[in-house]
Design a protein around this motif. Structure first.
Motif, PDB file in Angstrom:
ATOM      1  N   ASN A   1       0.906  -1.217   0.249  1.00  0.00           N
ATOM      2  CA  ASN A   1      -0.045  -0.091   0.102  1.00  0.00           C
ATOM      3  C   ASN A   1       0.870   1.381   0.101  1.00  0.00           C
ATOM      4  N   ASN A   2       2.308   1.252  -0.318  1.00  0.00           N
ATOM      5  CA  ASN A   2       3.150   2.189  -0.239  1.00  0.00           C
ATOM      6  C   ASN A   2       3.191   3.054   0.995  1.00  0.00           C
ATOM      7  N   THR A   3       3.247   2.256   2.036  1.00  0.00           N
ATOM      8  CA  THR A   3       3.886   2.755   3.310  1.00  0.00           C
ATOM      9  C   THR A   3       5.129   1.852   3.526  1.00  0.00           C
ATOM     10  N   LEU A   4       5.508   2.359   4.642  1.00  0.00           N
ATOM     11  CA  LEU A   4       6.742   1.582   5.319  1.00  0.00           C
ATOM     12  C   LEU A   4       6.843   1.622   6.617  1.00  0.00           C
ATOM     13  N   THR A   5       7.520   0.630   7.048  1.00  0.00           N
ATOM     14  CA  THR A   5       7.788   0.205   8.629  1.00  0.00           C
ATOM     15  C   THR A   5       9.522   0.276   8.736  1.00  0.00           C
ATOM     16  N   VAL A   6       9.627   1.071   9.828  1.00  0.00           N
ATOM     17  CA  VAL A   6      11.288   0.881  10.260  1.00  0.00           C
ATOM     18  C   VAL A   6      11.054   0.346  11.439  1.00  0.00           C
ATOM     19  N   GLU A   7      12.124  -0.629  11.689  1.00  0.00           N
ATOM     20  CA  GLU A   7      12.462  -1.336  12.881  1.00  0.00           C
ATOM     21  C   GLU A   7      13.856  -1.197  13.113  1.00  0.00           C
ATOM     22  N   VAL A   8      14.226  -0.662  14.405  1.00  0.00           N
ATOM     23  CA  VAL A   8      15.603  -0.659  14.877  1.00  0.00           C
ATOM     24  C   VAL A   8      15.666  -1.638  15.820  1.00  0.00           C
ATOM     25  N   LYS A   9      16.877  -2.407  15.923  1.00  0.00           N
ATOM     26  CA  LYS A   9      17.264  -3.627  16.775  1.00  0.00           C
ATOM     27  C   LYS A   9      18.488  -2.769  17.617  1.00  0.00           C
ATOM     28  N   LEU A  10      18.316  -2.328  18.769  1.00  0.00           N
ATOM     29  CA  LEU A  10      19.443  -1.901  19.655  1.00  0.00           C
ATOM     30  C   LEU A  10      20.404  -2.855  19.996  1.00  0.00           C
ATOM     31  N   PRO A  11      21.892  -2.442  20.337  1.00  0.00           N
ATOM     32  CA  PRO A  11      22.543  -3.294  20.808  1.00  0.00           C
ATOM     33  C   PRO A  11      22.270  -3.942  22.171  1.00  0.00           C
ATOM     34  N   ASN A  12      22.512  -5.100  22.237  1.00  0.00           N
ATOM     35  CA  ASN A  12      22.060  -5.708  23.908  1.00  0.00           C
ATOM     36  C   ASN A  12      20.778  -5.989  23.913  1.00  0.00           C
ATOM     37  N   ARG A  13      20.036  -6.058  23.166  1.00  0.00           N
ATOM     38  CA  ARG A  13      18.571  -6.168  23.166  1.00  0.00           C
ATOM     39  C   ARG A  13      17.926  -7.401  22.279  1.00  0.00           C
ATOM     40  N   ASN A  14      16.994  -8.102  22.913  1.00  0.00           N
ATOM     41  CA  ASN A  14      16.415  -9.238  21.931  1.00  0.00           C
ATOM     42  C   ASN A  14      15.315  -9.061  21.206  1.00  0.00           C
ATOM     43  N   PHE A  15      14.854  -7.688  21.019  1.00  0.00           N
ATOM     44  CA  PHE A  15      13.588  -7.380  20.292  1.00  0.00           C
ATOM     45  C   PHE A  15      13.750  -6.459  19.593  1.00  0.00           C
ATOM     46  N   ALA A  16      13.085  -6.080  18.565  1.00  0.00           N
ATOM     47  CA  ALA A  16      13.164  -4.807  17.726  1.00  0.00           C
ATOM     48  C   ALA A  16      12.435  -3.818  18.178  1.00  0.00           C
ATOM     49  N   HIS A  17      12.746  -2.659  18.143  1.00  0.00           N
ATOM     50  CA  HIS A  17      11.743  -1.589  18.306  1.00  0.00           C
ATOM     51  C   HIS A  17      10.892  -1.024  17.085  1.00  0.00           C
ATOM     52  N   VAL A  18       9.864  -1.100  16.985  1.00  0.00           N
ATOM     53  CA  VAL A  18       9.166  -0.351  15.861  1.00  0.00           C
ATOM     54  C   VAL A  18       9.225   0.958  15.988  1.00  0.00           C
ATOM     55  N   VAL A  19       9.889   1.714  15.124  1.00  0.00           N
ATOM     56  CA  VAL A  19       9.898   3.211  15.412  1.00  0.00           C
ATOM     57  C   VAL A  19       9.117   3.801  14.674  1.00  0.00           C
ATOM     58  N   ALA A  20       8.604   3.337  13.389  1.00  0.00           N
ATOM     59  CA  ALA A  20       7.727   4.132  12.779  1.00  0.00           C
ATOM     60  C   ALA A  20       6.849   3.006  11.872  1.00  0.00           C
ATOM     61  N   ASP A  21       5.627   3.217  11.659  1.00  0.00           N
ATOM     62  CA  ASP A  21       4.776   2.226  11.087  1.00  0.00           C
ATOM     63  C   ASP A  21       3.703   3.183  10.041  1.00  0.00           C
ATOM     64  N   GLY A  22       3.524   2.501   8.767  1.00  0.00           N
ATOM     65  CA  GLY A  22       2.671   3.380   7.985  1.00  0.00           C
ATOM     66  C   GLY A  22       2.871   4.483   7.552  1.00  0.00           C
ATOM     67  N   VAL A  23       4.136   4.828   7.410  1.00  0.00           N
ATOM     68  CA  VAL A  23       4.483   5.947   6.785  1.00  0.00           C
ATOM     69  C   VAL A  23       4.444   6.115   5.219  1.00  0.00           C
ATOM     70  N   PRO A  24       3.588   7.052   4.886  1.00  0.00           N
ATOM     71  CA  PRO A  24       3.526   7.160   3.329  1.00  0.00           C
ATOM     72  C   PRO A  24       4.859   7.229   2.688  1.00  0.00           C
ATOM     73  N   VAL A  25       5.008   6.562   1.581  1.00  0.00           N
ATOM     74  CA  VAL A  25       6.471   6.600   0.830  1.00  0.00           C
ATOM     75  C   VAL A  25       6.387   7.902   0.314  1.00  0.00           C
ATOM     76  N   ASP A  26       5.454   8.306  -0.470  1.00  0.00           N
ATOM     77  CA  ASP A  26       5.384   9.509  -1.112  1.00  0.00           C
ATOM     78  C   ASP A  26       5.837  10.862  -0.528  1.00  0.00           C
TER      79      ASP A  26
END
Length: 91
Positions: free
Chosen positions: A27-52
């Motif tokens: 649907n032309n949106t993006l999700t950005v996940e960042v995995k911080l050092p020493n963490r076992n999970f990814a942080h969802v930093v942005a979700d549903g951001v329109p690419v345009d």
């Protein structure tokens, strides 16, 4: 405008050396996940951001800077809980 592949690469490179995964959805949106050092999970930093809205180098660099700033603030506030979605990037 950049291709989705170039956009993903640019955003993911902007977080190096931290692991970052950028996913562009059908649907032309993006999700950005960042995995911080020493963490076992990814942080969802942005979700549903329109690419345009990421239609220039400046827009992309401001987006990355905003995500990094949000990540630092949220990480300082809570060192254990996953970061929620950044809703303010949506239109």
């Amino acid at each position: 405008m950049l291709s989705h592949l170039e956009l993903r690469h640019t955003i993911e490179s902007g977080f190096l050396p931290t692991a970052c995964k950028c996913t562009v959805h059908e649907n032309n949106t993006l999700t950005v996940e960042v995995k911080l050092p020493n963490r076992n999970f990814a942080h969802v930093v942005a979700d549903g951001v329109p690419v345009d809205v990421l239609n220039s180098s400046r827009a992309i660099s401001e987006f990355i800077a905003r995500l990094k700033r949000d990540l630092r603030v949220r990480e300082a506030a809570s060192s254990e809980a996953p970061i929620g979605m950044l809703k303010s990037m949506r239109r």
